[in-house]
Motif scaffolding. Structure first.
Motif, PDB file in Angstrom:
ATOM      1  N   GLU A 147       0.860  -1.202   0.000  1.00 50.81           N
ATOM      2  CA  GLU A 147       0.000   0.000   0.000  1.00 50.81           C
ATOM      3  C   GLU A 147       0.885   1.237   0.000  1.00 50.81           C
ATOM      4  O   GLU A 147       1.799   1.352   0.822  1.00 50.81           O
ATOM      5  CB  GLU A 147      -0.917  -0.008   1.233  1.00 50.81           C
ATOM      6  N   ASP A 148       0.574   2.149  -0.973  1.00 53.29           N
ATOM      7  CA  ASP A 148       1.346   3.395  -1.093  1.00 53.29           C
ATOM      8  C   ASP A 148       2.847   3.128  -1.251  1.00 53.29           C
ATOM      9  O   ASP A 148       3.703   3.802  -0.693  1.00 53.29           O
ATOM     10  CB  ASP A 148       1.106   4.295   0.123  1.00 53.29           C
ATOM     11  N   GLY A 149       3.203   2.086  -2.003  1.00 52.81           N
ATOM     12  CA  GLY A 149       4.624   1.798  -2.312  1.00 52.81           C
ATOM     13  C   GLY A 149       5.402   1.172  -1.177  1.00 52.81           C
ATOM     14  O   GLY A 149       6.627   1.082  -1.262  1.00 52.81           O
ATOM     15  N   VAL A 150       4.703   0.712  -0.144  1.00 57.77           N
ATOM     16  CA  VAL A 150       5.434   0.054   0.953  1.00 57.77           C
ATOM     17  C   VAL A 150       4.776  -1.283   1.235  1.00 57.77           C
ATOM     18  O   VAL A 150       3.562  -1.460   1.042  1.00 57.77           O
ATOM     19  CB  VAL A 150       5.445   0.910   2.230  1.00 57.77           C
ATOM     20  N   LEU A 151       5.581  -2.238   1.673  1.00 58.34           N
ATOM     21  CA  LEU A 151       5.111  -3.565   2.048  1.00 58.34           C
ATOM     22  C   LEU A 151       4.765  -3.529   3.521  1.00 58.34           C
ATOM     23  O   LEU A 151       5.641  -3.347   4.381  1.00 58.34           O
ATOM     24  CB  LEU A 151       6.201  -4.620   1.785  1.00 58.34           C
ATOM     25  N   ARG A 152       3.429  -3.750   3.812  1.00 61.00           N
ATOM     26  CA  ARG A 152       3.006  -3.619   5.187  1.00 61.00           C
ATOM     27  C   ARG A 152       2.901  -4.998   5.867  1.00 61.00           C
ATOM     28  O   ARG A 152       3.281  -5.149   7.023  1.00 61.00           O
ATOM     29  CB  ARG A 152       1.653  -2.906   5.248  1.00 61.00           C
ATOM     30  N   ARG A 153       2.315  -5.949   5.181  1.00 59.91           N
ATOM     31  CA  ARG A 153       2.140  -7.263   5.799  1.00 59.91           C
ATOM     32  C   ARG A 153       2.493  -8.347   4.775  1.00 59.91           C
ATOM     33  O   ARG A 153       2.422  -8.129   3.562  1.00 59.91           O
ATOM     34  CB  ARG A 153       0.694  -7.461   6.266  1.00 59.91           C
ATOM     35  N   LEU A 154       2.775  -9.517   5.338  1.00 60.51           N
ATOM     36  CA  LEU A 154       3.070 -10.702   4.524  1.00 60.51           C
ATOM     37  C   LEU A 154       2.193 -11.828   5.033  1.00 60.51           C
ATOM     38  O   LEU A 154       2.303 -12.270   6.185  1.00 60.51           O
ATOM     39  CB  LEU A 154       4.563 -11.093   4.629  1.00 60.51           C
ATOM     40  N   TRP A 155       1.224 -12.215   4.133  1.00 63.46           N
ATOM     41  CA  TRP A 155       0.296 -13.286   4.500  1.00 63.46           C
ATOM     42  C   TRP A 155       0.798 -14.602   3.911  1.00 63.46           C
ATOM     43  O   TRP A 155       1.273 -14.669   2.798  1.00 63.46           O
ATOM     44  CB  TRP A 155      -1.104 -12.988   3.933  1.00 63.46           C
ATOM     45  N   GLY A 156       0.674 -15.698   4.678  1.00 63.99           N
ATOM     46  CA  GLY A 156       1.113 -17.009   4.176  1.00 63.99           C
ATOM     47  C   GLY A 156       0.252 -18.116   4.708  1.00 63.99           C
ATOM     48  O   GLY A 156      -0.196 -18.077   5.851  1.00 63.99           O
ATOM     49  N   SER A 157      -0.008 -19.124   3.843  1.00 64.74           N
ATOM     50  CA  SER A 157      -0.718 -20.327   4.274  1.00 64.74           C
ATOM     51  C   SER A 157      -0.310 -21.479   3.361  1.00 64.74           C
ATOM     52  O   SER A 157       0.231 -21.264   2.276  1.00 64.74           O
ATOM     53  CB  SER A 157      -2.239 -20.093   4.215  1.00 64.74           C
ATOM     54  N   TRP A 158      -0.534 -22.689   3.810  1.00 65.55           N
ATOM     55  CA  TRP A 158      -0.278 -23.844   2.946  1.00 65.55           C
ATOM     56  C   TRP A 158      -1.168 -25.001   3.337  1.00 65.55           C
ATOM     57  O   TRP A 158      -1.670 -25.068   4.457  1.00 65.55           O
ATOM     58  CB  TRP A 158       1.184 -24.241   2.975  1.00 65.55           C
ATOM     59  N   GLN A 159      -1.314 -25.862   2.356  1.00 66.49           N
ATOM     60  CA  GLN A 159      -2.043 -27.097   2.603  1.00 66.49           C
ATOM     61  C   GLN A 159      -1.036 -28.196   2.909  1.00 66.49           C
ATOM     62  O   GLN A 159      -0.045 -28.366   2.202  1.00 66.49           O
ATOM     63  CB  GLN A 159      -2.866 -27.475   1.364  1.00 66.49           C
TER      64      GLN A 159
END
Length: 922
Positions: free
Chosen positions: A133-145
């Protein structure tokens, strides 16, 4: 956009945080990392990765994620970074983050593994999304099966397939899979390629496998193969299995067993053929070889030189034997096979003296001590007599190690035994002849001049048995120079054809004394007259030569004794008569002096007459002594003491120009002699030596122990010497070379008579201008001989010191320095004298004092030889050389006790105290 499993991912449409959160929560495991502060995506990818790894704590996660990383609950992970959660997996985390950065922070269905803190590995399909958002990385979401079970099942299938492929490919037999519909090889293994000597590519490229199989089959086996394949394809047979011969493309021949089966489609149409080829080539070759060997064995059994029989232990009779065995025991083959008891039959023909030994061998064989044995025994064959047989018996066991068969091989050795007995008798006779006569035989190759010797000749010539044959020059170099020319001339005569050639010569064996050898030889020639070999026999005639020389010596001695006895008889008669005349004169003078008054002049005249009478009486005594009519009174006396006494008495009458030296043997045994006669012998020899040196010289007196229990007295001068003619007469009475005014000629004759009467021997060695040596050899006292019989344990007395020094003056000085009441000293001039004396010495010496550099054996070698005989013996070495020179040149031990010449008596005594304290303590 859809995932690989058909799920629709949320970021394929406009996203909201809540919707994104619901998607990830619905997965097996999910996590959300919040960048604090947010990370500008304009930064280099590596910087973004490191910030996400170390500066993005967990904002939210579920139980599945906590369990995957090895944590009990999600609450324990909140606020922790990826680096803190997975410190052991930094490199793998960096790689995943770099891949996300490269794909614009979106990952869909990526296969990955996660290792927990306890080492547990989880396999999964990863979904990740970077919230920008607005050129910055705020969060990193991850999941796996979680696809661990699916992964493990797939891996197991892969491993099973690999194992099947490996089993097919590396099977020890040739294998192939053929597509019937496509008529080609689908798969072949290495064993089949090796059997056909073709590569897998070549086989897979074959257009028609069936036609190819027929092409590499032996023409005689093609019909069989066609029949079997037709039956398989038509369904008349479920599988085929037969042997056939192969002729490969390179012409090689092989044998194999071909097996095959089919798979069919649902409609029954043949689909795949599975073939196996087992290589039987080697086995067939072995079988063929075995059949040939069996045929050869049967031929050897029936027609060989050995008698062979097979005895059945259970049945107690022969089940097989050949004609040779039947012939040996004097029966037919049929009779022996029908013999009810082979054991009884053999017991009846084996010699009674050999039965017990045979029974013991059989007992050991059946007891398991021997599996086989060989023996030689006698058989008594009716109508033939005694036959010798060499028998080899082997026991064959069945299951359970039970004896079943005995296989016997027998060879008739009757002729060989009789020939060996005859040869043995001849060899014993020859060996006895060699021992009694001391002879040997030899052969010379006339081309190479190499000589081959039998054992007797090797011993005679002192050769090394390992170097036989040897060059003829090896022998000629040891022949006495005075005899060599005659020997070579005789050898030349033999080579030229003279029938039998004789030679007698002296031969010095290496390391031994010189022997007299007698040779008789003859040369054989070929048809063209060329010499082939010279054959000869050598006899050691040394004993004969010595006996001959001894006989000549004794003959001369006997003649001399007879001559001297004749002179003695004459001298004795003259002495008796002369004594009578002197007695008459002496009596008349005494009566005249008693009855007639005489003036001074007359008394002086009568005194002169009496003096002449006494001189005449002494002369008569000498004649009687020579004639052995004047007996001495022998007793055990010290020869050295008499020598010292006589030398001191005669010192005044020896001119100053004559030097006197003495070398008296230490520990000299006493001699049986009349003391007065011994003094007379010494004085006569010393006076003669003095008179032989009118211009001065040197007189030497020596005493020493000789062999065979004798003691020697030697008187040596450097005077005018004597010719052989003079030496032949010097012991005759009244013979003298001094002139009438200086001698009577009775001195040496008297000495000769005294020594002979004492069972001694008087020898002389002289030459004109070279001086003379008189040797008096006397038997040692009987007391000495008796004491030598005592044992070592019975010996008593002072410690024995051996002194070896070749300088006589130094030897005498050292004897005086060591000769105390507490030490017995024996001094010697040469190593040979010392070894000869100590061989008869009953006592063990305590100390050896020896010079290093000596004539013959050096002092170091002598010390080692004596140490082998007397282990407790200690040694002090003396020499004028330095220690280093002796260590290098004479192998002296660098630590051995050593005194360098010149040295003082105190130096010697100090060294003795250090080496043998027990001696200095006396």
């Amino acid at each position: 956009m859809s995932s690989s499993d058909g799920l629709r991912v949320p970021w394929s449409v406009e996203l909201g945080q809540e919707r994104l959160r619901r998607f990830f929560i619905s997965a097996d495991a999910f996590v959300c990392y919040e960048a604090r502060p947010p990370i500008p995506i304009s930064l280099p990818a590596e910087d973004i990765v490191e910030r996400l790894l170390h500066a993005a704590p967990i904002l939210e996660c579920n139980d599945a994620y906590a369990g995957a990383v090895g944590t009990a609950s999600p609450g324990e992970l909140l606020g922790k970074t990826l680096a803190e959660i997975l410190p052991w997996a930094h490199d793998r985390a960096r790689k995943v983050l770099r891949d996300m950065a490269a794909s614009n922070w979106v990952v869909t269905g990526r296969k990955t593994t996660l290792t927990s803190s306890d080492g547990r590995v989880t396999h999964g399909r990863l979904y990740a999304y970077g919230e920008i958002e607005d050129g910055v990385l705020r969060r990193l979401w991850g999941s796996w099966q979680d696809v661990t079970a699916e992964f493990e099942a797939t891996e197991a299938a892969r491993i099973a397939q690999a194992q099947l492929t490996a089993a097919f490919q590396h099977a020890p037999v040739g294998m192939a899979i053929i597509s019937i519909r496509e008529n080609r090889y689908i798969q072949v293994n290495d064993a089949l390629c090796e059997f056909l000597e073709m590569s897998a590519e070549e086989l897979l490229a074959v257009d028609d496998p069936v036609a190819f199989s027929y092409s590499v089959t032996h023409p005689d086996d093609v019909p069989l193969e066609v029949e079997r394949f037709d039956a398989l394809l038509a369904g008349r047979a479920q599988k085929i299995d037969f042997e056939k011969r192969f002729i490969l493309r390179n012409g090689k021949r092989r044998t194999g067993r071909l097996s095959g089966s089919l798979t069919r489609l649902p409609d029954g149409t043949p689909d795949m053929a599975f073939l196996q080829v087992v290589d039987l080539t080697e086995r067939k070759e072995v079988e063929a070889k075995y059949e040939r060997e069996q045929a050869l064995r049967r031929m050897a059994f029936e027609n060989g030189p050995l008698g062979v029989s097979v005895y059945d232990v259970v049945l107690g009779r022969w089940v097989e034997l050949n004609e040779r065995f039947a012939e040996f025991v004097g029966r037919s083959r049929e009779e022996l096979l029908n013999e009810p008891s082979a054991e009884e039959f053999l017991r009846g023909i084996i010699h009674p003296e050999d039965l017990a030994r045979e029974a013991e061998l059989i007992k050991q064989q059946f007891g398991g001590e021997l599996s086989s044995y060989a023996s030689e025994k006698r058989y008594i064959i009716p109508g033939v007599g005694i036959r010798w047989g060499r028998v080899h018996s082997s026991l064959i066991q069945e299951f359970g190690h039970k004896p079943r068969y005995i296989v016997t091989h027998v060879v008739d050795t009757t002729d060989a035994v009789r020939a060996a007995e005859q040869h043995q008798r001849r060899a014993e006779q020859f060996a006895l002849a060699e021992e009694l006569v001391d002879f040997g035989t030899w052969t010379v190759n006339t081309e190479t001049f190499e000589t081959t010797f039998n054992p007797g000749a090797i011993r005679l010539y002192g050769l090394d048995p390992e170097s036989n044959p040897v060059p003829l020059s090896t022998l000629t170099s040891s022949i006495h120079p005075e005899d060599l020319d005659e020997c070579l001339a005789n050898l030349e005569k033999a080579f030229k054809g003279e029938d039998i050639v004789h030679s007698t010569f002296r031969y010095t064996r290496p390391g031994h004394d010189t022997r007299w050898l007698y040779v008789k030889m003859r040369t054989t020639f070929d048809a063209d007259g060329r010499p082939l070999r010279a054959v000869g026999a050598t006899v050691d005639i040394t004993t004969f030569k010595r006996q001959e020389a001894e006989h000549q010596r004794l003959t001369r001695k006997l003649r001399k004794r007879q001559h001297m006895e004749t002179l003695g008889t004459l001298a004795g008669g003259v002495a008796h008569d002369f004594n009578g005349v002197l007695a008459s004169i002496q009596g008349s003078v005494e009566l005249l002096g008693m009855r007639v008054p005489l003036d001074d002049v007359a008394m002086r005249q009568l005194s002169r007459v009496m003096t002449a009478v006494r001189r005449g009486s002494d002369l008569a005594d000498q004649l009687l002594t020579f004639a052995r009519q004047k007996e001495g009174v022998p007793r055990a006396i010290d020869l050295n003491a008499h020598v010292r006494e006589t030398l001191s008495l005669l010192a005044r009458v020896i001119p100053a120009g004559i030097g006197i030296s003495k070398s008296l043997g230490v520990g000299l045994p006493p001699v049986e002699f009349d003391p007065g006669q011994l003094n007379q012998v010494l004085m006569n020899l010393l006076i003669n030596a003095r008179d032989a040196m009118p211009k001065g010289g040197r007189l030497t007196v020596e005493t020493r122990t000789a062999a065979s229990g004798h003691v020697e007295l030697l008187v040596t001068d450097t005077g005018v010497g004597m010719s052989q003619e003079v030496q032949a007469r010097i012991f005759e009475p009244f013979f003298t070379t001094k002139g009438p005014e200086r001698g009577t000629g009775l001195g040496l004759s008297t000495v000769y008579a005294i020594v002979e009467q004492a069972q001694g021997e008087l020898l002389v060695q002289s030459a004109p201008g070279e001086g003379s040596t008189f040797t008096v050899r006397l038997p040692a006292s009987a007391w000495t001989k008796l004491s030598a019989l005592g044992t070592e344990e019975e010996e008593e007395g002072p410690p024995l010191v051996l002194l070896l020094e070749d300088d006589a003056d130094l030897r005498d000085l050292l004897c005086d320095a060591l000769g105390t009441d507490g030490v017995s000293v024996r001094a010697f001039a040469t190593p040979d004298d010392l070894l000869a004396a100590t061989a008869e010495e009953s006592r063990h010496p305590a100390l050896l004092i020896t010079d290093v550099v000596l004539p013959g054996q050096n002092g170091v070698e002598l010390s080692r030889a004596l140490r082998d005989r007397y282990p407790a013996l200690r040694t002090i070495f003396i020499s004028g050389y330095t220690r280093s020179a002796l260590v290098d040149g004479w192998k002296l031990d660098p630590d051995a006790p050593f005194i360098r010449k010149p040295f003082g008596v105190r130096d010697l005594l100090r060294a003795i105290r250090e080496v043998q304290p027990t001696l200095s303590a006396r």
